[in-house]
Design a protein around this motif. Structure first.
Motif, mmCIF file in Angstrom:
data_model
loop_
_atom_site.group_PDB
_atom_site.id
_atom_site.type_symbol
_atom_site.label_atom_id
_atom_site.label_comp_id
_atom_site.label_asym_id
_atom_site.label_seq_id
_atom_site.Cartn_x
_atom_site.Cartn_y
_atom_site.Cartn_z
ATOM 1 N N LYS A 88 39.401 -3.482 47.769
ATOM 2 C CA LYS A 88 38.124 -2.869 47.397
ATOM 3 C C LYS A 88 36.984 -3.435 48.243
ATOM 4 N N TYR A 89 37.038 -4.736 48.446
ATOM 5 C CA TYR A 89 36.001 -5.392 49.247
ATOM 6 C C TYR A 89 36.026 -4.907 50.691
ATOM 7 N N LEU A 90 37.206 -4.785 51.270
ATOM 8 C CA LEU A 90 37.330 -4.403 52.676
ATOM 9 C C LEU A 90 37.139 -2.909 52.911
ATOM 10 N N SER A 91 37.223 -2.103 51.849
ATOM 11 C CA SER A 91 37.254 -0.646 52.013
ATOM 12 C C SER A 91 35.980 -0.077 52.601
ATOM 13 N N ARG A 92 34.889 -0.791 52.465
ATOM 14 C CA ARG A 92 33.634 -0.282 53.013
ATOM 15 C C ARG A 92 32.693 -1.437 53.348
ATOM 16 N N GLN A 93 31.737 -1.129 54.180
ATOM 17 C CA GLN A 93 30.776 -2.130 54.632
ATOM 18 C C GLN A 93 29.778 -2.437 53.521
ATOM 19 N N ARG A 94 29.357 -3.703 53.430
ATOM 20 C CA ARG A 94 28.404 -4.102 52.391
ATOM 21 C C ARG A 94 27.239 -4.847 53.035
ATOM 22 N N TYR A 95 26.172 -4.138 53.332
ATOM 23 C CA TYR A 95 24.940 -4.744 53.802
ATOM 24 C C TYR A 95 23.833 -4.473 52.794
ATOM 25 N N ILE A 96 22.803 -5.287 52.841
ATOM 26 C CA ILE A 96 21.643 -5.039 51.981
ATOM 27 C C ILE A 96 20.864 -3.855 52.555
ATOM 28 N N GLU A 97 20.666 -2.823 51.735
ATOM 29 C CA GLU A 97 19.885 -1.665 52.161
ATOM 30 C C GLU A 97 18.407 -1.843 51.825
ATOM 31 N N TYR A 98 18.127 -2.304 50.615
ATOM 32 C CA TYR A 98 16.737 -2.591 50.249
ATOM 33 C C TYR A 98 16.719 -3.544 49.057
ATOM 34 N N ILE A 99 15.586 -4.194 48.872
ATOM 35 C CA ILE A 99 15.396 -5.075 47.719
ATOM 36 C C ILE A 99 14.075 -4.718 47.049
ATOM 37 N N VAL A 100 14.048 -4.869 45.734
ATOM 38 C CA VAL A 100 12.818 -4.702 44.960
ATOM 39 C C VAL A 100 12.631 -5.977 44.146
ATOM 40 N N ILE A 101 11.469 -6.602 44.292
ATOM 41 C CA ILE A 101 11.187 -7.865 43.600
ATOM 42 C C ILE A 101 9.957 -7.679 42.729
ATOM 43 N N LYS A 102 10.096 -7.980 41.466
ATOM 44 C CA LYS A 102 8.990 -7.810 40.517
ATOM 45 C C LYS A 102 8.755 -9.119 39.766
ATOM 46 N N ASN A 103 7.597 -9.720 39.994
ATOM 47 C CA ASN A 103 7.152 -10.915 39.251
ATOM 48 C C ASN A 103 8.094 -12.105 39.409
ATOM 49 N N PHE A 104 8.626 -12.287 40.587
ATOM 50 C CA PHE A 104 9.448 -13.460 40.896
ATOM 51 C C PHE A 104 8.557 -14.461 41.622
ATOM 52 N N LYS A 105 8.294 -15.589 40.965
ATOM 53 C CA LYS A 105 7.350 -16.580 41.500
ATOM 54 C C LYS A 105 6.021 -15.881 41.824
ATOM 55 N N GLY A 106 5.549 -16.021 43.062
ATOM 56 C CA GLY A 106 4.269 -15.405 43.425
ATOM 57 C C GLY A 106 4.372 -13.965 43.870
ATOM 58 N N LEU A 107 5.583 -13.422 43.901
ATOM 59 C CA LEU A 107 5.795 -12.046 44.354
ATOM 60 C C LEU A 107 5.701 -11.108 43.159
ATOM 61 N N THR A 108 4.637 -10.328 43.101
ATOM 62 C CA THR A 108 4.406 -9.492 41.922
ATOM 63 C C THR A 108 5.059 -8.118 42.014
ATOM 64 N N ASN A 109 5.028 -7.512 43.191
ATOM 65 C CA ASN A 109 5.597 -6.162 43.319
ATOM 66 C C ASN A 109 5.892 -5.900 44.791
ATOM 67 N N LEU A 110 7.148 -6.048 45.153
ATOM 68 C CA LEU A 110 7.500 -6.015 46.568
ATOM 69 C C LEU A 110 8.758 -5.190 46.788
ATOM 70 N N LEU B 13 34.426 5.135 53.276
ATOM 71 C CA LEU B 13 34.360 4.236 54.422
ATOM 72 C C LEU B 13 33.061 4.429 55.207
ATOM 73 N N LEU B 14 32.652 5.686 55.396
ATOM 74 C CA LEU B 14 31.463 5.974 56.206
ATOM 75 C C LEU B 14 30.186 6.028 55.375
ATOM 76 N N ASN B 15 30.327 5.801 54.058
ATOM 77 C CA ASN B 15 29.165 5.839 53.169
ATOM 78 C C ASN B 15 28.424 7.174 53.310
ATOM 79 N N LEU B 16 29.182 8.267 53.242
ATOM 80 C CA LEU B 16 28.610 9.594 53.458
ATOM 81 C C LEU B 16 27.796 10.094 52.274
ATOM 82 N N ASN B 17 27.743 9.325 51.206
ATOM 83 C CA ASN B 17 26.856 9.658 50.090
ATOM 84 C C ASN B 17 25.717 8.649 49.981
#
Length: 697
Positions: A280-302, A161-165
């Motif tokens: 399972k869905y409600l058991s813990r919070q689900r937010y985006i922590e980080y994203i990695v984008i490689k060669n998507f359209k004009g984004l080469t390494n982000l 629940l607290l995402n302690l890992n």
């Protein structure tokens, strides 16, 4: 996590706050915060992260503004409001644990009856460890990498629940245990030297960061005769015979960890659209922590990190940047990764290869959600018809996405309001309209109407009540001094109301209150908004949807109002036309609009258009350490123009300083990186020395 010993009777500082004629919000009373932080060892009672950079808040063990039982999905709006000023219910949490905990309170069984006393409350079969009442150390152990492994059901529920890992915690615990292990070895090899002993005792006392893993490690070393027991350990390790896991072999611990990892994999295998996976869905919070984008359209390494927000609620991120730099592509990449395979095939009508950067052979988008071990990844190459990847088939969160054109529906357009889990069409097709607010609100059942209208009412500047009249066929807005039909509101209000209704149309499919969680992507949030709305839009959306993560783009400095520290990123292109994100930005709160425009946020040299053009050319020439004759002539000419506006200083001292700064900023602009304060002073001294010699000539 360790046991925190709390007295049964409240401390005087708590009584002083309670007895105040107008007790304020518990986190706005600095004196109370300081005293209670100290009482709780100046660290989060759950993850043991120490106080630093204003990262701790005072929260509640049992939530006071509605509680969600993650075991059975039951939500009670009234629980546990009567414990808002209960001494035994307040605790200190870091922002991350507070955000993850939210209003979740897992129980085996039902909530206690409303306004129960402590005797009745204690009969609840709570599954969240209470550091004031439980002995957390008995419910888990640590592995050598700093991972927390549960040994009991309470331990597992609390860790999950607290995402302690979360990765940042594991890294910090690992670093602490490496240093602590070295200290233990020094103590052993020094024949129990007193200085080393005193340092050891300090490291395992309650005030030390991450005491739990240090105590566990010390117990293991004593148990395995790697370090002698000392009576000074007694307050924290009372008796070697009582050491945790004394009869548990190393192999048994490995098996416990393997079993836990298998359970995590099972828990992470769910589909937000499947009612059977709801727990399972409600058991813990689900937010985006980080994203990695490689060669998507004009984004080469982000890579973009969303974890630095100081928000107690859901984190925001506003992405700034010039037109064509790739802001919209970031939103599309996130949306495609998270919408699930069925929605992808329905929305994306072209081959996946069409999203590949023209100069590359393959690419991917990876999105890491909190509470999940592995990232959601989509992959594509020159021959891809569909997106491949991992964890990308089933949608894991509720997501909405909007492009810069958000049209209201034409009258007479039909919508059967089919439940949706990913409402993203508008981001890819500007002709896809928002929901027909009046038809939708009239169509809703009473209970759902009451939920949705709360979110919409929280958007307004004024106090307003949404009412249905004429057999629920007509929607009106009741203000203090008037009643107005939806069609008579301003276009700005109608657009914002449609946006809020659109969001609730998806959120209500999984959440029983407006207090919903999900991700909303909005391109050009500032588009078509009045300046007043631009100033207030972030605050209003935050107020209406406090636990929804918004990721938006903007061109308007007014839209930055309402954002907190580390919630703004600037997307730029470097000298090689490569995209990069700047997130280490100054706090914008308190800045004037002109200061924001000429800061790193928008990168203007000056707010006068003619000066901005001059500065741009001037800086492009200053990057040359040895300009040729024509370049130097142009520099001299531009400096004469800037001098007319008094931008280069009036005295020789000022002129030297401004020239040095301009050369440095030109170099910084060319390389698209921020000033390195450590090298800044030396660089300026070198430039001034160089200029001094030039002036002397």
């Amino acid at each position: 996590m360790i046991r925190v010993y709390q007295k049964k009777k409240p401390e005087p500082f708590f009584n002083a706050w309670i007895e105040h004629p107008n007790p304020e919000d518990i986190n706005s009373n600095e004196e109370f915060r300081k005293n209670f932080f100290n009482y709780c060892n100046n660290k989060c009672v759950f993850c043991e992260t120490p106080l630093r950079n204003n990262n701790l808040v005072i929260g509640f063990y049992r939530p006071i503004k509605g509680a969600l039982n993650t075991i059975n999905g039951q939500f009670s709006k009234q629980h546990y409001s009567w414990l808002a000023k209960e001494w035994s219910n307040i605790l200190v949490l870091c922002i991350e644990c507070n955000r993850a905990k939210s209003n979740r309170f897992p129980i085996d069984g039902e909530f206690c009856s409303l306004y129960s006393d402590n005797i009745e409350i204690n009969k609840e079969k709570r599954l969240l460890l209470n550091p004031f009442k439980d002995y957390p150390e008995r419910n888990y152990f640590y592995d050598e990498e700093g991972m927390l492994i549960p040994k009991t059901k309470k331990g597992k529920v609390t860790i999950d629940l607290l995402n302690l890992n979360r990765p940042s915690l594991i890294d910090e615990r690992k670093g602490e245990i490496i240093e602590f292990n070295n200290l233990c070895l020094h103590f052993r090899d020094s024949n129990r030297d007193e200085n080393h002993l005193n340092r050891l005792v300090r490291e395992i006392n309650p005030e030390s960061p991450f005491t739990g893993i240090k105590r566990f490690h010390l117990k293991q070393m004593i148990e395995n005769d790697l370090i002698p027991y000392s009576s000074e350990f007694h307050p924290y390790i009372p008796d070697p015979s009582l050491i945790l896991y004394h009869n548990t072999s190393f192999n048994d611990l490995i098996l416990i960890k393997e079993e836990y990892v298998k359970k995590i994999e099972i828990d992470n295998s769910f589909n937000v659209t499947n009612q059977k996976d709801l727990h399972k869905y409600l058991s813990r919070q689900r937010y985006i922590e980080y994203i990695v984008i490689k060669n998507f359209k004009g984004l080469t390494n982000l890579k973009i990190d969303f974890r630095s927000s100081r928000s107690i609620g859901a984190p925001w991120l506003m992405i700034l940047g010039e037109n064509g730099v790739g802001k919209s592509s970031i939103l599309q990449a996130i949306s495609i990764a998270l919408m699930g395979d069925i929605k992808r095939k329905d929305i994306i009508r072209k081959d996946a290869s069409n999203f590949l950067n023209n100069k590359q052979n393959s690419g991917y988008v990876s999105v890491k959600l909190s509470g999940m071990m592995d990232a959601i990844t989509i992959e594509f190459d020159r021959n891809s018809e569909t997106f491949k990847g991992s964890n990308h088939i089933d949608p894991r969160i509720l997501i909405l996405a909007y492009g810069s054109t958000r049209l209201l529906p034409n009258k007479g357009e039909l919508d059967n309001f089919t439940p949706s889990w990913a409402r993203v069409e508008n981001l890819f097709d500007p002709f896809q309209p928002l929901v027909d607010v009046e038809s939708y609100l009239a169509w809703l059942k009473y209970e759902d109407f009451e939920k949705v209208k709360i979110a919409i009412e929280n958007i307004f500047f004024e106090k307003v009540e949404i009412i249905r009249t004429g057999d629920n066929k007509e929607i009106k807005f009741k203000f203090p001094n008037s009643i107005v039909k939806l069609e008579d509101l301003s276009d700005g209000y109608k657009t914002i109301i449609a946006l809020a209704t659109d969001i609730m149309m998806v959120m209500k499919n999984r959440w029983r209150s407006y207090d919903a969680e999900g991700v909303v992507l909005i391109d050009e949030l500032d588009a078509h908004l009045h300046p007043r709305w631009n100033i207030e839009i972030v605050k209003r959306l935050r107020n209406a949807f406090p636990k929804i993560q918004f990721i938006a783009t903007s061109h308007n400095p007014l839209t930055l109002r309402g954002l907190l520290e580390n919630e703004i990123a600037v997307l730029v292109e470097d000298s090689n036309n490569e995209n990069t994100v700047i997130q280490d930005l100054p706090e914008q709160k308190g800045m004037k609009i002109e200061e924001i425009l000429t800061s790193k946020y928008f990168g203007l040299y000056d707010t006068l258009p003619e000066l901005n053009d001059i500065f741009q050319e001037y800086y492009s020439l200053l990057v040359h350490p040895f300009p040729n004759n024509s370049q130097q002539e142009r520099i001299d000419e531009l400096e004469k123009n800037l001098a007319v506006y008094r931008k280069l200083g009036l005295t020789r001292r000022d002129q030297l300083f401004y020239k040095a700064i301009d050369i440095y900023l030109a170099k910084e602009k060319e390389e698209n990186k921020q000033v390195d304060i450590d090298s800044f002073t030396q660089d300026i001294e070198n430039i001034i020395d160089f200029l001094q010699r030039m002036f002397e000539k």
